[in-house]
Design a protein around this motif. Structure first.
Motif, PDB file in Angstrom:
ATOM      1  N   VAL A   1       0.859  -1.187   0.000  1.00 17.37           N
ATOM      2  CA  VAL A   1       0.000   0.000   0.000  1.00 17.37           C
ATOM      3  C   VAL A   1       0.899   1.242   0.000  1.00 17.37           C
ATOM      4  N   ARG A   2       0.371   2.368  -0.482  1.00 19.59           N
ATOM      5  CA  ARG A   2       1.156   3.600  -0.628  1.00 19.59           C
ATOM      6  C   ARG A   2       2.536   3.267  -1.217  1.00 19.59           C
ATOM      7  N   PRO A   3       2.559   2.796  -2.456  1.00 23.67           N
ATOM      8  CA  PRO A   3       3.831   2.309  -3.021  1.00 23.67           C
ATOM      9  C   PRO A   3       4.871   3.425  -3.127  1.00 23.67           C
ATOM     10  N   ASP A   4       6.136   3.047  -2.899  1.00 25.58           N
ATOM     11  CA  ASP A   4       7.236   4.011  -2.985  1.00 25.58           C
ATOM     12  C   ASP A   4       8.085   3.705  -4.221  1.00 25.58           C
ATOM     13  N   GLY A   5       9.250   4.321  -4.291  1.00 27.35           N
ATOM     14  CA  GLY A   5      10.078   4.197  -5.487  1.00 27.35           C
ATOM     15  C   GLY A   5      10.509   2.776  -5.774  1.00 27.35           C
ATOM     16  N   ASP A   6      10.836   2.024  -4.727  1.00 31.71           N
ATOM     17  CA  ASP A   6      11.263   0.645  -4.963  1.00 31.71           C
ATOM     18  C   ASP A   6      10.048  -0.225  -5.298  1.00 31.71           C
TER      19      ASP A   6
ATOM     20  N   MET B   1      -2.392  -2.579  -8.015  1.00 31.44           N
ATOM     21  CA  MET B   1      -2.012  -2.033  -6.703  1.00 31.44           C
ATOM     22  C   MET B   1      -3.238  -1.461  -6.006  1.00 31.44           C
ATOM     23  N   ARG B   2      -3.184  -1.467  -4.686  1.00 30.89           N
ATOM     24  CA  ARG B   2      -4.299  -0.913  -3.904  1.00 30.89           C
ATOM     25  C   ARG B   2      -4.325   0.611  -4.045  1.00 30.89           C
ATOM     26  N   ASP B   3      -3.130   1.240  -4.084  1.00 35.16           N
ATOM     27  CA  ASP B   3      -3.061   2.704  -4.141  1.00 35.16           C
ATOM     28  C   ASP B   3      -2.379   3.161  -5.432  1.00 35.16           C
ATOM     29  N   PRO B   4      -2.778   4.327  -5.921  1.00 36.25           N
ATOM     30  CA  PRO B   4      -2.151   4.820  -7.168  1.00 36.25           C
ATOM     31  C   PRO B   4      -0.706   5.279  -6.947  1.00 36.25           C
ATOM     32  N   ALA B   5       0.024   5.393  -8.036  1.00 32.66           N
ATOM     33  CA  ALA B   5       1.407   5.898  -7.968  1.00 32.66           C
ATOM     34  C   ALA B   5       1.371   7.387  -7.650  1.00 32.66           C
ATOM     35  N   PRO B   6       2.173   7.846  -6.676  1.00 34.25           N
ATOM     36  CA  PRO B   6       2.246   9.287  -6.408  1.00 34.25           C
ATOM     37  C   PRO B   6       2.670  10.060  -7.656  1.00 34.25           C
ATOM     38  N   HIS B   7       2.333  11.341  -7.666  1.00 29.97           N
ATOM     39  CA  HIS B   7       2.591  12.230  -8.805  1.00 29.97           C
ATOM     40  C   HIS B   7       4.018  12.100  -9.352  1.00 29.97           C
ATOM     41  N   SER B   8       5.025  12.077  -8.453  1.00 30.08           N
ATOM     42  CA  SER B   8       6.411  12.112  -8.937  1.00 30.08           C
ATOM     43  C   SER B   8       6.831  10.808  -9.615  1.00 30.08           C
ATOM     44  N   TYR B   9       6.014   9.757  -9.503  1.00 32.19           N
ATOM     45  CA  TYR B   9       6.360   8.489 -10.167  1.00 32.19           C
ATOM     46  C   TYR B   9       5.556   8.262 -11.446  1.00 32.19           C
TER      47      TYR B   9
ATOM     48  N   GLU C   1       1.024  12.236   0.129  1.00 32.39           N
ATOM     49  CA  GLU C   1       2.402  11.911  -0.276  1.00 32.39           C
ATOM     50  C   GLU C   1       3.341  13.126  -0.175  1.00 32.39           C
ATOM     51  N   ASP C   2       2.785  14.330  -0.049  1.00 34.76           N
ATOM     52  CA  ASP C   2       3.633  15.517   0.040  1.00 34.76           C
ATOM     53  C   ASP C   2       4.548  15.486   1.262  1.00 34.76           C
TER      54      ASP C   2
END
Ligand code: 5GP
Ligand code: MN
Length: 333
Positions: free
Chosen positions: A21-26, A49-57, A234-235
């Protein structure tokens, strides 16, 4: 192990990939890297995925194809679960009905998969995807390279953390040769935020406190701050690291309110100070120097609970240092 993963990929055709959840860069980089690897082999494959990719990804190749859903919803030959400590961490409801492959670089992961490929020597799961390319004979394409590079860059703290090794740079070098542009990737990841992040940061930094020793610091982010600034959840990524810029600060916490009285707690430390052990006590997890958990209570309750544990962790690592020095003196070196 790796050989089982290679055999599975050779024999089967329909795969799904997920991460936490809340996926990060890795989580995102290695999931999408594996997507492109399997596509190269003409497999039928999807990232869910349960959560969308944050804006920066969003600029990662394939990010736009991720299916965001609360469940897998159909049968696959295998589901690859990347960087998850247990079967609940992806936040998907129906994983117990699938053939699961657990891929992780945390040695603390539960062996919940039918196949478990765990490599705690890898700096990131992205490095494992790179190794899988070599093991399956798949050429590292520009898409794979960008995904793996993002995983490496984010999980090593831009090549700052102790998991950064000669091998990391060797792989990064090959990825750059394949077409990754480091400055462009870094700008997309760390230089493309929106103004509310700054507004939120100024509020969060204004809560910073430290203990009498100066070795432990902590900060708060309330729901009200998020509302006032219109910042996205995510900010707050990266805020927890700020106090570590001070020389004597060795451990930090950021308590981020996600619902009234519920705090996603990020812990960070330097050197031998182990914050993963603290997160584990509260049902979370992570690495020695970066871990997280969710806590409930009032702010003073959480402070009383967590700050002494951070102080203990710092003391214990100083004990380790003293021990090493004593041992060196005794051995006459
Ligand atoms: P962050 O503070 O950025 O949310 O998390 C830092 C690291 O701690 C993550 O990369 C992940 O390894 C770990 N982590 C954070 N939250 C949790 C959690 O709730 N459970 C587990 N097992 N690990 C977590
Ligand atoms: Mn990782």
């Amino acid at each position: 192990m790796l050989a089982q993963v290679v055999e599975l990929i050779e024999k089967k055709d329909r795969f799904a990939i997920t991460s936490h959840v809340r996926p990060d860069g890795d989580g995102l980089g290695s999931s999408l890297g594996l997507l492109w690897l399997l596509k190269s082999l003409n497999k039928d494959v999807e990232v869910i995925m349960r959560d969308p990719a944050p804006h920066s990804y969003q600029q990662l190749p394939g990010a736009g194809t991720i299916r965001v859903a609360p469940r897998i919803g159909e049968h696959f030959d295998a589901v690859f679960i990347i960087e998850c400590s247990d079967l609940d961490r992806p936040g998907l409801e129906d994983l117990d009905q699938q053939f699961v492959v657990n891929i992780d670089h945390h040695s603390t992961t539960e062996l919940f998969g039918s196949i478990n490929w765990i490599d705690s020597t890898a700096a990131a799961c992205g490095e494992m995807v790179y190794n899988l390319c070599k093991a399956t004979g798949v050429r590292v394409t520009k898409e794979i390279a960008e995904c793996v590079y993002t995983a490496l860059l984010t999980d090593t703290g831009s090549f700052h953390y102790s998991n950064t090794t000669e091998r990391t740079f060797k792989i990064a070098s090959e990825l750059v040769r394949t077409g990754v542009r480091p400055a462009k990737t870094a700008e997309a990841l760390f230089g493309s935020y929106q103004w509310p992040k700054i507004e939120l940061l100024s509020r969060v930094l204004s809560t910073a406190k430290r203990d009498d020793t100066g070795h432990v610091a902590w900060m708060w982010q309330t729901l009200a701050m998020q509302e006032q600034t219109h910042a996205a959840e995510e900010d707050a990524d990266g805020f927890v690291n700020y106090p570590l810029a001070v020389g004597e600060v060795e451990a930090t916490a950021l308590f981020k309110e996600t619902a009234p009285g519920v705090y996603r707690t990020s812990l960070r430390s330097k050197g031998d100070v182990n914050v993963a052990k603290i997160a584990e006590q509260f049902g979370g997890g992570g690495h020695r120097n970066a871990a997280g958990c969710t806590l409930k209570g009032t702010s003073s309750e959480l402070e009383q609970k967590v700050v002494p544990l951070l102080q203990d962790a710092v003391k214990r690592s100083n004990g380790l240092k003293d021990f090493t020095e004593d041992a060196l003196i005794e051995s006459g070196s």
